[in-house]
Enzyme design. Structure first.
Site, PDB file in Angstrom:
ATOM      1  N   LYS A 104       8.102 -17.984   2.880  1.00  0.00           N
ATOM      2  CA  LYS A 104       8.441 -17.164   4.051  1.00  0.00           C
ATOM      3  C   LYS A 104       9.500 -17.858   4.902  1.00  0.00           C
ATOM      4  O   LYS A 104      10.437 -17.218   5.395  1.00  0.00           O
ATOM      5  CB  LYS A 104       7.175 -16.870   4.869  1.00  0.00           C
ATOM      6  CG  LYS A 104       6.261 -15.870   4.163  1.00  0.00           C
ATOM      7  CD  LYS A 104       4.867 -15.779   4.747  1.00  0.00           C
ATOM      8  CE  LYS A 104       4.022 -14.835   3.885  1.00  0.00           C
ATOM      9  NZ  LYS A 104       2.600 -14.829   4.234  1.00  0.00           N
ATOM     10  N   GLN A 116      -1.492 -17.529   8.752  1.00  0.00           N
ATOM     11  CA  GLN A 116      -1.777 -17.356   7.332  1.00  0.00           C
ATOM     12  C   GLN A 116      -3.283 -17.211   7.095  1.00  0.00           C
ATOM     13  O   GLN A 116      -4.081 -17.981   7.616  1.00  0.00           O
ATOM     14  CB  GLN A 116      -1.208 -18.567   6.572  1.00  0.00           C
ATOM     15  CG  GLN A 116      -1.304 -18.483   5.074  1.00  0.00           C
ATOM     16  CD  GLN A 116      -0.288 -17.559   4.434  1.00  0.00           C
ATOM     17  OE1 GLN A 116       0.662 -17.092   5.078  1.00  0.00           O
ATOM     18  NE2 GLN A 116      -0.465 -17.261   3.175  1.00  0.00           N
ATOM     19  N   ASP A 140       3.080  -9.492  11.588  1.00  0.00           N
ATOM     20  CA  ASP A 140       2.291  -9.444  10.350  1.00  0.00           C
ATOM     21  C   ASP A 140       1.256  -8.314  10.416  1.00  0.00           C
ATOM     22  O   ASP A 140       0.529  -8.074   9.461  1.00  0.00           O
ATOM     23  CB  ASP A 140       1.605 -10.819  10.183  1.00  0.00           C
ATOM     24  CG  ASP A 140       1.112 -11.078   8.767  1.00  0.00           C
ATOM     25  OD1 ASP A 140       1.744 -10.583   7.826  1.00  0.00           O
ATOM     26  OD2 ASP A 140       0.104 -11.787   8.608  1.00  0.00           O
TER      27      ASP A 140
HETATM   28  N1  LIG Z   1      -1.666 -13.366   7.316  1.00  0.00           N
HETATM   29  C1  LIG Z   1      -1.263 -13.285   6.065  1.00  0.00           C
HETATM   30  N2  LIG Z   1      -0.264 -12.439   5.717  1.00  0.00           N
HETATM   31  C2  LIG Z   1       0.171 -12.361   4.422  1.00  0.00           C
HETATM   32  O1  LIG Z   1       1.099 -11.581   4.105  1.00  0.00           O
HETATM   33  C3  LIG Z   1      -0.439 -13.214   3.428  1.00  0.00           C
HETATM   34  C4  LIG Z   1      -1.457 -14.061   3.852  1.00  0.00           C
HETATM   35  N3  LIG Z   1      -1.850 -14.075   5.155  1.00  0.00           N
HETATM   36  N4  LIG Z   1      -2.084 -14.865   2.962  1.00  0.00           N
HETATM   37  C5  LIG Z   1      -1.682 -14.945   1.564  1.00  0.00           C
HETATM   38  C6  LIG Z   1      -1.040 -13.694   1.095  1.00  0.00           C
HETATM   39  C7  LIG Z   1      -0.200 -13.846  -0.160  1.00  0.00           C
HETATM   40  N5  LIG Z   1       1.104 -13.362   0.187  1.00  0.00           N
HETATM   41  C8  LIG Z   1       2.204 -13.306  -0.673  1.00  0.00           C
HETATM   42  C9  LIG Z   1       3.480 -13.045  -0.202  1.00  0.00           C
HETATM   43  C10 LIG Z   1       4.559 -13.015  -1.061  1.00  0.00           C
HETATM   44  C11 LIG Z   1       4.422 -13.233  -2.404  1.00  0.00           C
HETATM   45  C12 LIG Z   1       5.638 -13.202  -3.274  1.00  0.00           C
HETATM   46  O2  LIG Z   1       6.757 -13.061  -2.802  1.00  0.00           O
HETATM   47  N6  LIG Z   1       5.510 -13.338  -4.582  1.00  0.00           N
HETATM   48  C13 LIG Z   1       6.623 -13.272  -5.511  1.00  0.00           C
HETATM   49  C14 LIG Z   1       6.690 -14.463  -6.422  1.00  0.00           C
HETATM   50  C15 LIG Z   1       7.046 -15.714  -5.733  1.00  0.00           C
HETATM   51  C16 LIG Z   1       7.031 -16.906  -6.664  1.00  0.00           C
HETATM   52  O3  LIG Z   1       5.977 -17.180  -7.285  1.00  0.00           O
HETATM   53  O4  LIG Z   1       8.084 -17.541  -6.782  1.00  0.00           O
HETATM   54  C17 LIG Z   1       6.489 -12.056  -6.383  1.00  0.00           C
HETATM   55  O5  LIG Z   1       5.386 -11.479  -6.451  1.00  0.00           O
HETATM   56  O6  LIG Z   1       7.465 -11.698  -7.015  1.00  0.00           O
HETATM   57  C18 LIG Z   1       3.152 -13.479  -2.904  1.00  0.00           C
HETATM   58  C19 LIG Z   1       2.060 -13.500  -2.051  1.00  0.00           C
HETATM   59  C20 LIG Z   1       1.124 -13.034   1.520  1.00  0.00           C
HETATM   60  N7  LIG Z   1      -0.059 -13.216   2.092  1.00  0.00           N
END
Ligand SMILES: Nc1nc(=O)c2c([nH]1)NC[C@@H]1CN(c3ccc(C(=O)N[C@@H](CCC(=O)O)C(=O)O)cc3)C=[N+]21
Ligand SMILES: NC(=O)C1=CN([C@@H]2O[C@H](COP(=O)(O)OP(=O)(O)OC[C@H]3O[C@@H](n4cnc5c(N)ncnc54)[C@H](OP(=O)(O)O)[C@@H]3O)[C@@H](O)[C@H]2O)C=CC1
Length: 284
Positions: free
Chosen positions: A55, A99, A122
């Site tokens: 992020k 988070q 968020d």
């Molecule tokens: N308050 C809160 N808000 C959240 O939004 C939040 C959280 N807590 N806790 C954990 C989860 C998990 N999460 C992700 C965000 C982006 C990818 C993401 O960009 N993934 C890429 C891959 C990135 C890589 O592995 O290089 C994709 O799916 O293509 C994954 C998971 C947000 N979260």
């Protein structure tokens, strides 16, 4: 049935982030204010450390400053609330991300409520959640907002469709179901108390399936109705979603890949809402 078309979250997210970067640059050029996102992380869970770093990296590329506040795993709810209250009052901070998940000793709801609604980029506070449920303006929870944007991009109109949401967490499952309801879908939720046989039979009837559980390949292709739209928000160790992708792809019409589907949309929504918050908080 031929293979499903992939919903390209990476490509759409890149376009949203590009627009966001332009908006941020415009604000900074006009007012000298750089949008700033504070990220608060309790403990050192490796997956959470990675997400927060992602992020921050993405923020920097969009011209958004980050202020990272790492707190020890032993932080109490009261200490966390103090930190969030200070960030809420700090005029240099426009958005706050706490988070999730945090340690079990922390009262997550109380902590989220310490985020000022105008900085809740968020979309985790009661104020944001209720505005979203009533279709009023406010910040949406990032992953649900990103999912709806992705469905719009692929011209999926939920109206009158049967949608199933598997999972009911406050930041993902529950709000995505409410957004689908707001788009006139007939929504069913499944959760940990749903018997496996019911999960299977409900998914079999669904035109739109949103998987938001955190159990690798829980949803099997054989349960996907031919032609259904499958959105996999699951993000498990080893880049595996909650849907068995290979078998689901044979039956779905549209499907999100993992990675490259929902994940990038979450971050794009977060950044765009951060710049929106900065614009609203800046008297030009
Ligand atoms: N308050 C809160 N808000 C959240 O939004 C939040 C959280 N807590 N806790 C954990 C989860 C998990 N999460 C992700 C965000 C982006 C990818 C993401 O960009 N993934 C890429 C891959 C990135 C890589 O592995 O290089 C994709 O799916 O293509 C994954 C998971 C947000 N979260
Ligand atoms: N791509 C992205 O941007 C994001 C991805 N995620 C991913 O999405 C997944 C879910 O995250 P999150 O909502 O935060 O997780 P939570 O652990 O907070 O919630 C999981 C939900 O799944 C339900 N559940 C658990 N087991 C089953 C089961 N066997 N059958 C049906 N439902 C079940 C739980 O039910 P109950 O309520 O009864 O406990 C709960 O509602 C994770 O893989 C996470 O990494 C999360 C946020 C953003």
């Amino acid at each position: 049935m031929s293979q499903a078309t992939l919903m390209d979250g990476t490509g759409l997210a890149r376009r949203i982030v590009d627009e966001t970067a332009k908006r941020a640059a415009d604000l900074t050029g006009r007012t000298g204010v750089t949008p700033c996102l504070a990220t608060v992380l309790v403990g050192e869970d490796p997956a959470s450390v990675t997400y927060v770093r992602m992020k921050q990296n993405r923020s920097r590329k969009a011209g958004i400053a980050s202020r990272h506040v790492p707190l020890p795993a032993t932080t109490t709810t009261a200490e966390l609330i103090t930190t969030l209250t200070e960030l809420s009052a700090d005029p240099a901070v426009h958005g706050i991300l706490l988070q999730h998940p945090m340690g079990h000793h922390i009262d997550e709801r109380a902590a989220f409520e310490a985020i000022a609604p105008e900085k809740d980029v968020d979309g985790v506070t009661l104020a944001s959640f209720s505005a979203m449920s009533f279709g009023l303006p406010g910040f949406s929870s990032c992953t649900p907002g990103g999912i709806i944007r992705l469905l719009d991009e692929y011209d999926v109109d939920p109206a009158g469709k049967r949608a199933v949401v598997v999972g009911r967490s406050a930041i993902l499952g529950k709000p995505v179901g409410l957004l689908l309801l707001g788009r006139d879908a007939t929504v069913t939720y499944c959760h940990s108390r749903t018997p496996a046989a019911d999960l299977s039979s409900v998914v079999r009837e669904a035109d739109i399936v949103v998987a938001a559980v955190g159990r690798p390949r829980l949803i099997r292709g054989e349960d996907i109705k031919p032609g259904a739209v499958v959105v996999d928000a699951g993000y498990n160790a080893g880049n595996v979603g909650d849907v068995d992708f290979d078998s689901a792809r044979e039956r779905a019409s549209l499907i999100t890949p993992v990675p490259g589907g929902v994940g990038p949309m979450t971050i794009a929504t977060l950044l765009s809402q951060t710049v929106e918050a900065a614009v609203r908080q800046t008297v030009a």
